[in-house]
Each structure stands twice: as C-alpha cells, then as structure tokens.
Design a protein around this motif. Structure first.
Motif, PDB file in Angstrom:
ATOM      1  N   LEU A  84       0.807  -1.219   0.000  1.00 42.81           N
ATOM      2  CA  LEU A  84       0.000   0.000   0.000  1.00 42.81           C
ATOM      3  C   LEU A  84       0.840   1.269   0.000  1.00 42.81           C
ATOM      4  O   LEU A  84       0.396   2.308  -0.478  1.00 42.81           O
ATOM      5  N   ASN A  85       2.050   1.195   0.530  1.00 41.41           N
ATOM      6  CA  ASN A  85       2.904   2.378   0.638  1.00 41.41           C
ATOM      7  C   ASN A  85       3.933   2.500  -0.477  1.00 41.41           C
ATOM      8  O   ASN A  85       4.809   3.371  -0.410  1.00 41.41           O
ATOM      9  N   LYS A  90      -0.321  -1.152  -7.430  1.00 42.60           N
ATOM     10  CA  LYS A  90      -1.780  -1.180  -7.292  1.00 42.60           C
ATOM     11  C   LYS A  90      -2.157  -2.585  -6.830  1.00 42.60           C
ATOM     12  O   LYS A  90      -1.885  -3.569  -7.519  1.00 42.60           O
ATOM     13  N   SER A  91      -2.767  -2.682  -5.674  1.00 45.05           N
ATOM     14  CA  SER A  91      -3.172  -3.987  -5.156  1.00 45.05           C
ATOM     15  C   SER A  91      -4.622  -4.271  -5.549  1.00 45.05           C
ATOM     16  O   SER A  91      -5.471  -3.380  -5.492  1.00 45.05           O
ATOM     17  N   GLN A 141      -8.072  -4.283   2.373  1.00 40.65           N
ATOM     18  CA  GLN A 141      -7.268  -3.061   2.283  1.00 40.65           C
ATOM     19  C   GLN A 141      -6.778  -2.786   0.858  1.00 40.65           C
ATOM     20  O   GLN A 141      -6.247  -1.709   0.588  1.00 40.65           O
ATOM     21  N   SER A 142      -6.960  -3.739  -0.030  1.00 42.08           N
ATOM     22  CA  SER A 142      -6.502  -3.570  -1.416  1.00 42.08           C
ATOM     23  C   SER A 142      -7.126  -2.339  -2.046  1.00 42.08           C
ATOM     24  O   SER A 142      -8.243  -1.947  -1.707  1.00 42.08           O
ATOM     25  N   GLN A 143      -6.409  -1.761  -2.973  1.00 40.24           N
ATOM     26  CA  GLN A 143      -6.893  -0.545  -3.623  1.00 40.24           C
ATOM     27  C   GLN A 143      -8.082  -0.813  -4.541  1.00 40.24           C
ATOM     28  O   GLN A 143      -8.930   0.049  -4.718  1.00 40.24           O
ATOM     29  N   LEU A 144      -8.133  -1.991  -5.124  1.00 37.51           N
ATOM     30  CA  LEU A 144      -9.261  -2.389  -5.974  1.00 37.51           C
ATOM     31  C   LEU A 144      -9.794  -3.733  -5.497  1.00 37.51           C
ATOM     32  O   LEU A 144      -9.015  -4.610  -5.155  1.00 37.51           O
ATOM     33  N   GLN A 163     -10.732  -0.238 -14.236  1.00 36.42           N
ATOM     34  CA  GLN A 163     -10.431   0.297 -12.899  1.00 36.42           C
ATOM     35  C   GLN A 163      -9.045   0.952 -12.853  1.00 36.42           C
ATOM     36  O   GLN A 163      -8.872   1.974 -12.205  1.00 36.42           O
TER      37      GLN A 163
END
Length: 166
Positions: A84-85, A90-91, A141-144, A163
């Motif tokens: 995430l950081n 992109k997760s 917590q994934s971005q997508l 996306q």
C-alpha cells in the motif's frame, strides 16, 4: 487459493505488455525447491521471511510487472503495508465466494498440498471459510476489489483494465 490470481495475472500482463511473475514460482526458482518442500523442511516462519524478502525486492524494482501473490502473502509481516505504501503498486483483491472457491478447488485437492488432506466438500468449505475469515481484513485493504463469481477471465481482465485507467 483458486481466486484466479495467476491465470488473470498472466492474461492482464499480456494485454498490458507487462512482465508476469507468480511470487511462489519466483521463490521456488530462487530457493531451488518447491514451496511445499520449503514448508516441510524449513517451516512456515522461514518461508514467510523469504516471501517478504522477495516481495520487497520485486516491488522495489519499478518496472511494468503484474505480480501474483500467494493467498497468505498480504497477511504476514508488513507485506500489505509495504504494498500500500509503494507508489507505483496497485493492489487488487479478486473476491470470490466460498461456493465458487469450493467448486474450483474440489477436483484439485491432490494438486494443492494445503488442502490435500480434505476429503469432503464440507471440510473444504470449512477450510476456505476459516481462511477467508482470517484473511479478509488484509484483502479488504486492497486498492481495488473485483467480484469474480460467474465471470469469465476476459470480463474480469476488462474490469481490471477499466479500474486501472480511472
């Protein structure tokens, strides 16, 4: 397990003209043995430490790469935080329901050491449900997040592409 990470990752990589790496395959190549053998001979703690080491090395390398992680990877150490950081990462959580995962796995138990001992659909359902319960807080917590039930790989890859462009 059986969410389609490797299959979809390969297809997405082709579509984007990116490299594709399955983290477990990468670890096996670097360690010159199978993941199941690493678990058997060195234990899970050793595996999780090298998993983090190789994940870090791969995401620090800022090139066009689709990286398929093992289902446990985001749940150990600071792996999810690291993903995430890292600005260029992109997760994506490929979310499948328990019945979908059971249907995909029930004829593959002999090929997957973690579930080879499960003899019935009920045992497999319980195993999957327990793992999802423990891991969902990390996956979420994934971005997508993409729901994958009743979708073919072309549809899912197209959704991922849409996306990523937004």
């Amino acid at each position: 397990m059986a969410s389609g990470k490797s299959t979809l990752g390969r297809e997405l990589a082709v579509k984007l003209n990116y490299d594709f790496i399955d983290l477990d395959d990468y670890i096996e190549a670097k360690e010159n043995t199978s993941v199941s053998n690493i678990f058997k001979t060195r234990g899970e703690i050793y595996f999780r430490s090298i998993e983090t080491k190789y994940l870090k090395a791969l995401i620090e390398n800022d090139h066009n790469l689709i990286l398929s992680l093992g289902g446990g990877t985001p749940c150990y150490g600071n792996n999810m935080e690291m993903l995430l950081n890292t600005p260029h990462v992109k997760s994506i959580y490929l979310k499948a329901s328990i019945p979908t995962l059971v249907a995909r796995l029930k004829n593959e138990t002999c090929k997957r050491p973690l579930i080879a001992h499960l003899a019935t659909d009920e045992q497999l359902t319980e195993f999957i449900g327990k793992h999802l319960f423990e891991r969902t807080q990390f996956y979420a917590q994934s971005q997508l997040t993409l729901l994958t039930d009743n979708k073919d790989s072309v549809t899912i890859v197209d959704e991922i592409m849409r996306q990523l462009i937004q």
